[in-house]
Motif scaffolding. Structure first.
Motif, mmCIF file in Angstrom:
data_model
loop_
_atom_site.group_PDB
_atom_site.id
_atom_site.type_symbol
_atom_site.label_atom_id
_atom_site.label_comp_id
_atom_site.label_asym_id
_atom_site.label_seq_id
_atom_site.Cartn_x
_atom_site.Cartn_y
_atom_site.Cartn_z
ATOM 1 N N PHE A 131 12.752 -38.801 -12.594
ATOM 2 C CA PHE A 131 12.111 -37.859 -13.514
ATOM 3 C C PHE A 131 12.493 -36.445 -13.111
ATOM 4 C CE2 PHE A 131 9.128 -38.342 -10.025
ATOM 5 C CZ PHE A 131 8.642 -37.057 -9.816
ATOM 6 N N THR A 132 12.350 -35.517 -14.063
ATOM 7 C CA THR A 132 12.752 -34.131 -13.802
ATOM 8 C C THR A 132 12.030 -33.190 -14.758
ATOM 9 O OG1 THR A 132 14.629 -32.586 -13.807
ATOM 10 C CG2 THR A 132 14.719 -34.394 -15.376
ATOM 11 N N PRO A 133 11.734 -31.973 -14.306
ATOM 12 C CA PRO A 133 11.183 -30.985 -15.234
ATOM 13 C C PRO A 133 12.264 -30.395 -16.123
ATOM 14 C CG PRO A 133 11.439 -30.022 -13.064
ATOM 15 C CD PRO A 133 11.786 -31.472 -12.928
ATOM 16 N N VAL A 134 11.832 -29.633 -17.089
ATOM 17 C CA VAL A 134 12.721 -28.870 -17.955
ATOM 18 C C VAL A 134 12.807 -27.455 -17.384
ATOM 19 C CG1 VAL A 134 12.994 -27.928 -20.290
ATOM 20 C CG2 VAL A 134 12.155 -30.269 -19.967
ATOM 21 N N VAL A 135 13.974 -26.838 -17.475
ATOM 22 C CA VAL A 135 14.160 -25.489 -16.954
ATOM 23 C C VAL A 135 14.687 -24.578 -18.060
ATOM 24 C CG1 VAL A 135 16.511 -25.968 -16.117
ATOM 25 C CG2 VAL A 135 15.192 -24.102 -15.096
ATOM 26 N N ILE A 136 14.179 -23.357 -18.094
ATOM 27 C CA ILE A 136 14.628 -22.334 -19.050
ATOM 28 C C ILE A 136 15.585 -21.413 -18.307
ATOM 29 C CG2 ILE A 136 13.912 -20.474 -20.591
ATOM 30 C CD1 ILE A 136 11.103 -21.836 -20.596
ATOM 31 N N VAL A 137 16.814 -21.318 -18.800
ATOM 32 C CA VAL A 137 17.836 -20.530 -18.110
ATOM 33 C C VAL A 137 18.465 -19.513 -19.060
ATOM 34 C CG1 VAL A 137 18.385 -22.355 -16.452
ATOM 35 C CG2 VAL A 137 19.641 -22.245 -18.616
ATOM 36 N N THR A 138 19.085 -18.516 -18.456
ATOM 37 C CA THR A 138 19.783 -17.482 -19.213
ATOM 38 C C THR A 138 20.997 -17.054 -18.386
ATOM 39 O OG1 THR A 138 19.411 -15.381 -20.385
ATOM 40 C CG2 THR A 138 18.497 -15.556 -18.186
ATOM 41 N N PRO A 139 22.044 -16.523 -19.003
ATOM 42 C CA PRO A 139 23.183 -16.041 -18.212
ATOM 43 C C PRO A 139 22.741 -14.992 -17.195
ATOM 44 C CG PRO A 139 23.771 -16.158 -20.528
ATOM 45 C CD PRO A 139 22.292 -16.410 -20.452
ATOM 46 N N THR A 140 23.426 -14.926 -16.086
ATOM 47 C CA THR A 140 23.002 -14.018 -15.014
ATOM 48 C C THR A 140 23.089 -12.543 -15.415
ATOM 49 O OG1 THR A 140 25.224 -14.233 -14.072
ATOM 50 C CG2 THR A 140 23.491 -15.584 -13.122
ATOM 51 N N ASN A 141 23.876 -12.221 -16.428
ATOM 52 C CA ASN A 141 23.935 -10.830 -16.889
ATOM 53 C C ASN A 141 22.922 -10.541 -18.002
ATOM 54 O OD1 ASN A 141 25.063 -12.244 -18.985
ATOM 55 N ND2 ASN A 141 26.983 -11.069 -19.079
ATOM 56 N N SER A 142 22.009 -11.467 -18.220
ATOM 57 C CA SER A 142 21.002 -11.317 -19.275
ATOM 58 C C SER A 142 20.006 -10.224 -18.933
ATOM 59 C CB SER A 142 20.269 -12.644 -19.458
ATOM 60 O OG SER A 142 19.113 -12.475 -20.252
ATOM 61 N N ARG A 143 19.404 -9.670 -19.964
ATOM 62 C CA ARG A 143 18.347 -8.664 -19.766
ATOM 63 C C ARG A 143 17.044 -9.295 -19.287
ATOM 64 N NH1 ARG A 143 15.888 -7.840 -25.738
ATOM 65 N NH2 ARG A 143 16.843 -9.648 -26.746
ATOM 66 N N PHE A 144 16.930 -10.620 -19.392
ATOM 67 C CA PHE A 144 15.700 -11.295 -19.003
ATOM 68 C C PHE A 144 15.748 -11.653 -17.518
ATOM 69 C CE2 PHE A 144 16.480 -12.919 -23.467
ATOM 70 C CZ PHE A 144 15.724 -11.930 -24.068
ATOM 71 N N ARG A 145 14.851 -11.052 -16.755
ATOM 72 C CA ARG A 145 14.794 -11.322 -15.320
ATOM 73 C C ARG A 145 13.793 -12.423 -14.995
ATOM 74 N NH1 ARG A 145 19.148 -9.354 -13.189
ATOM 75 N NH2 ARG A 145 18.108 -9.597 -11.159
ATOM 76 N N ASN A 146 12.816 -12.595 -15.869
ATOM 77 C CA ASN A 146 11.776 -13.602 -15.651
ATOM 78 C C ASN A 146 11.177 -13.990 -16.992
ATOM 79 O OD1 ASN A 146 9.882 -11.461 -16.283
ATOM 80 N ND2 ASN A 146 10.170 -10.748 -14.166
ATOM 81 N N LEU A 147 10.221 -14.916 -16.956
ATOM 82 C CA LEU A 147 9.633 -15.401 -18.202
ATOM 83 C C LEU A 147 8.861 -14.299 -18.922
ATOM 84 C CD1 LEU A 147 9.318 -17.971 -19.915
ATOM 85 C CD2 LEU A 147 7.225 -18.475 -18.638
ATOM 86 N N ALA A 148 8.230 -13.420 -18.168
ATOM 87 C CA ALA A 148 7.476 -12.324 -18.793
ATOM 88 C C ALA A 148 8.389 -11.421 -19.608
ATOM 89 C CB ALA A 148 6.745 -11.522 -17.717
ATOM 90 N N ASP A 149 9.585 -11.144 -19.105
ATOM 91 C CA ASP A 149 10.555 -10.336 -19.857
ATOM 92 C C ASP A 149 10.902 -10.996 -21.180
ATOM 93 O OD1 ASP A 149 10.674 -8.496 -17.818
ATOM 94 O OD2 ASP A 149 12.605 -9.178 -17.039
ATOM 95 N N LEU A 150 11.139 -12.291 -21.130
ATOM 96 C CA LEU A 150 11.503 -13.038 -22.338
ATOM 97 C C LEU A 150 10.387 -12.986 -23.368
ATOM 98 C CD1 LEU A 150 13.019 -15.106 -24.091
ATOM 99 C CD2 LEU A 150 12.081 -16.895 -22.616
ATOM 100 N N ILE A 151 9.183 -13.239 -22.938
ATOM 101 C CA ILE A 151 8.062 -13.288 -23.877
ATOM 102 C C ILE A 151 7.794 -11.910 -24.470
ATOM 103 C CG2 ILE A 151 5.569 -13.670 -24.015
ATOM 104 C CD1 ILE A 151 6.036 -16.020 -22.024
ATOM 105 N N ALA A 152 7.889 -10.878 -23.669
ATOM 106 C CA ALA A 152 7.683 -9.517 -24.189
ATOM 107 C C ALA A 152 8.729 -9.171 -25.241
ATOM 108 C CB ALA A 152 7.733 -8.516 -23.034
#
Length: 331
Positions: A131-152
């Motif tokens: 079994f495994t969790p799901v992970v949310i990823v973005t390219p390393t040059n993305s403006r999103f540093r964490n989940l809070a950035d994405l949601i905002a």
């Protein structure tokens, strides 16, 4: 997706296996004589993703330890439901197996109008693998540093941030939908035919995010090409201990993980199911196999066929409500 070094040796060991026509029924053989010819293992996603990697690991290791010949056969499409449906239609001879997972067995029947199979009626649970969790990823040059950035950002510009997934109707797709509902945001879903295609577009920057199983994304995260924003399980992944859960960001209702396991057509002889289960469980206690599974971001877990079947049936009922509450649907 490139397989990590520990698993390459496992995969190379089975690279020369040949596939033969499978026709004779197992009922004509004694339990000890089975198998007398190759066993097909349907992989309901394209090569390169987490399901494919774990399927080939199991197939090649079983071929080595038992001298059976297991041949992976990729049958992708429709969120993994095409491969499952093929095994549902197969004769219960013991020569056709499928690597199923939560998305195409307990989620898809409630999501796809065209899916008519029911796991406890049309399939028999043979062996839980991992079994495994799901992970949310973005390219390393993305403006999103964490989940809070994405949601905002998503709240400021609804329906403009794109995310790729292995396909409509997968647990991975629904994990993103559940997060979106919990955070009161709207993301734009871009479904692909498997994790590998979604990964290529995420790395190229053609989508803002990718939602994936940890096995599918781990190598690129470790290589520094993708940044993991969050995992969707209740606890952190042992493979990504520094990545917070969505619950740690305040979204406790986001608790989604997936599992992988072997299934056979309903009415497959119990003796065959028991033999396969016994051999798979031996693998899951083998240090080299445990290490290879861990390096893919998954957690091995052995179960009896009865335990696995009970889990599948319980989740089948549970996900009916989750799917309906999410509002997700696929034509």
């Amino acid at each position: 997706m490139q397989a990590v070094p520990a698993i390459k040796k496992v995969l190379l060991a089975g690279a020369a296996l040949a596939f033969a026509t499978l026709t004779a029924p197992v009922h004509a053989e004694t339990a000890n004589a089975w198998p007398t010819k190759p066993i097909r293992l349907v992989v309901p996603f394209p090569p390169g993703g987490g399901t494919d990697i774990l399927s080939r690991l199991v197939a090649n290791q079983l071929s080595q330890t038992t001298k059976w010949t297991l041949v992976p056969d990729n049958r992708p499409g429709a969120g993994g439901t095409i491969g499952i449906a093929e095994i549902v239609r197969a004769a219960p001879t013991g020569y056709d197996l499928v690597m199923g997972q939560k998305d195409n067995l307990v989620v898809a029947p409630w999501l796809y109008k065209s899916v008519s199979y029911e796991p406890s009626r049309d399939l028999v649970a043979v062996a839980h693998v991992a079994f495994t969790p799901v992970v949310i990823v973005t390219p390393t040059n993305s403006r999103f540093r964490n989940l809070a950035d994405l949601i905002a950002a998503a709240r400021k510009a609804p329906d403009t941030i794109t995310y790729g997934s292995p396909g409509n109707g997968t647990t991975i797709h629904l994990a993103a939908e559940i997060l979106s509902k919990a955070a009161n945001i709207k993301l734009r879903h871009v479904p692909y035919k498997g994790s590998n295609a979604a990964m290529m577009d995420a790395l190229a920057g053609n989508v803002d995010l990718m939602v994936a199983s940890v096995p599918s994304a781990l190598a690129q995260i470790k290589a520094g090409k993708l940044r993991a924003l969050a995992v969707t399980s209740a606890a952190r992944s042992s493979s990504l201990p520094d990545v917070p859960t969505a619950a740690e960001s305040g979204y406790k209702e986001v608790d989604v993980s997936t599992w992988y396991g072997l299934f056979a057509p309903a009415k497959t002889p119990k003796e065959v199911v028991t033999r396969v289960n016994t051999e798979v469980n031996k693998l899951l206690a083998t240090p080299s196999v445990v290490s290879a599974i861990h390096e893919q971001g998954a957690e091995p877990k052995a179960m009896s066929p009865e335990q696995f079947g009970a889990q599948v049936q319980a989740e089948y009922r549970k996900w009916k409500d989750i799917v309906h509450q999410s509002g997700a649907s696929v034509e």
